[in-house]
Motif scaffolding. Structure first.
Motif, PDB file in Angstrom:
ATOM      1  N   CYS A   1      -8.131 -12.905  21.365  1.00 13.31           N
ATOM      2  CA  CYS A   1      -8.826 -13.246  22.596  1.00 13.31           C
ATOM      3  C   CYS A   1     -10.159 -13.909  22.230  1.00 13.31           C
ATOM      4  O   CYS A   1     -10.635 -13.810  21.097  1.00 13.31           O
ATOM      5  CB  CYS A   1      -9.027 -12.013  23.473  1.00 13.31           C
TER       6      CYS A   1
ATOM      7  N   ASP B   1      -7.075  -6.889  15.837  1.00 10.31           N
ATOM      8  CA  ASP B   1      -6.801  -8.259  15.387  1.00 10.31           C
ATOM      9  C   ASP B   1      -7.160  -8.390  13.919  1.00 10.31           C
ATOM     10  O   ASP B   1      -8.201  -7.893  13.475  1.00 10.31           O
ATOM     11  CB  ASP B   1      -7.603  -9.258  16.222  1.00 10.31           C
TER      12      ASP B   1
ATOM     13  N   CYS C   1     -12.197 -11.365  20.394  1.00 11.70           N
ATOM     14  CA  CYS C   1     -11.945 -11.179  18.965  1.00 11.70           C
ATOM     15  C   CYS C   1     -12.316 -12.410  18.140  1.00 11.70           C
ATOM     16  O   CYS C   1     -12.698 -12.281  16.977  1.00 11.70           O
ATOM     17  CB  CYS C   1     -10.485 -10.810  18.756  1.00 11.70           C
TER      18      CYS C   1
ATOM     19  N   CYS D   1     -10.412  -4.913  19.103  1.00  7.99           N
ATOM     20  CA  CYS D   1     -10.409  -5.782  20.294  1.00  7.99           C
ATOM     21  C   CYS D   1     -11.158  -5.194  21.497  1.00  7.99           C
ATOM     22  O   CYS D   1     -10.909  -4.066  21.906  1.00  7.99           O
ATOM     23  CB  CYS D   1      -8.969  -6.067  20.675  1.00  7.99           C
ATOM     24  N   PRO D   2     -12.068  -5.987  22.094  1.00  7.16           N
ATOM     25  CA  PRO D   2     -12.809  -5.524  23.276  1.00  7.16           C
ATOM     26  C   PRO D   2     -12.135  -5.855  24.610  1.00  7.16           C
ATOM     27  O   PRO D   2     -12.701  -5.568  25.671  1.00  7.16           O
ATOM     28  CB  PRO D   2     -14.122  -6.316  23.154  1.00  7.16           C
ATOM     29  N   GLN D   3     -10.939  -6.439  24.580  1.00  5.16           N
ATOM     30  CA  GLN D   3     -10.346  -7.038  25.785  1.00  5.16           C
ATOM     31  C   GLN D   3     -10.148  -6.035  26.935  1.00  5.16           C
ATOM     32  O   GLN D   3      -9.599  -4.952  26.746  1.00  5.16           O
ATOM     33  CB  GLN D   3      -8.989  -7.653  25.414  1.00  5.16           C
TER      34      GLN D   3
HETATM   35 ZN   LIG Z   1      -9.037  -9.247  21.399  1.00  6.79          ZN
END
Ligand SMILES: [Zn+2]
Length: 211
Positions: free
Chosen positions: A104, A45, A121, A188-190
């Motif tokens: 996110c 992101d 994020c 991003c950790p999603q």
């Molecule tokens: Zn994210």
């Protein structure tokens, strides 16, 4: 690292960003920020601001209207709300970067997936931009490098909105700063949707000088 293609000019800075972590730096005009998806299928992101006057910032509609597409690739420029160039994509081994999925966040993870206390994020952006005096009011809809957000002919989005990224290990994008610009990144950790294909991984950034 074997997947990394070295930039074609002097490297001013390089840094590895662990999965799920943020990064921010000022990129001087004519310097280039290279973002490398080291292992593939990782969403990155991205937000950007005029470094000297950050109330001027990335503006998705100006960018999309100029590019005449929802998906960013080589030759496209990221424009500000003042319709001035912030960054131009001068090299891109992936193509089709997302501009509409946004970042996110803990609130959107609760809304969409029913999970509590699951930051994303947006929280990374806040952490990374705080040292530059920016906060929640400065977050705008962002670019998602290496992310796959298809739009169907009837305007519909996919059930999961994000589909697994098609980015291969070593994919990179080169962003030339068209003014002194602050770049803010969330690796991003999603895990609640497939944007990182279920496994957030490390990325690498270079800041290099065009000759
Ligand atoms: Zn994210």
């Amino acid at each position: 690292m074997e997947n990394v293609i070295q930039p074609p000019g002097p490297i001013l800075h390089e840094e590895t960003i662990p999965p799920g972590r943020p990064y921010a730096s000022v990129i001087k005009r004519q310097q280039v920020l290279r973002i490398v998806d080291l292992e593939g299928q990782q969403g990155v992101d991205f937000l950007c601001y005029n470094a000297k006057r950050p109330e001027e910032r990335y503006h998705a509609p100006n960018t999309l209207k100029a590019a005449k597409t929802l998906r960013m690739g080589k030759g496209h420029t990221l424009y500000s709300d003042e319709a001035r160039a912030l960054f131009t994509i001068v090299e891109d081994t992936h193509g089709g970067h997302d501009t509409i999925g946004g970042c996110c966040s803990a609130p959107s993870n609760a809304m969409l997936y029913g999970v509590k206390d699951c930051p994303g994020c947006r929280e990374n952006f806040l952490e990374a931009m705080a040292p530059f005096g920016l906060d929640r009011r400065d977050i705008v809809p962002n670019v998602n490098f290496f992310c796959n957000v298809p739009v169907f002919e009837n305007g519909a989005l996919a059930e999961t909105v994000f589909l697994p990224s098609r980015s291969r290990a070593g994919s990179f994008v080169d962003l030339r700063a068209d003014m002194d610009a602050l770049a803010v990144i969330s690796n991003c950790p999603q895990l609640n949707n497939p944007c990182n294909s279920g496994k957030p991984t490390v990325i690498k950034v270079f800041i290099w000088q065009r000759e």
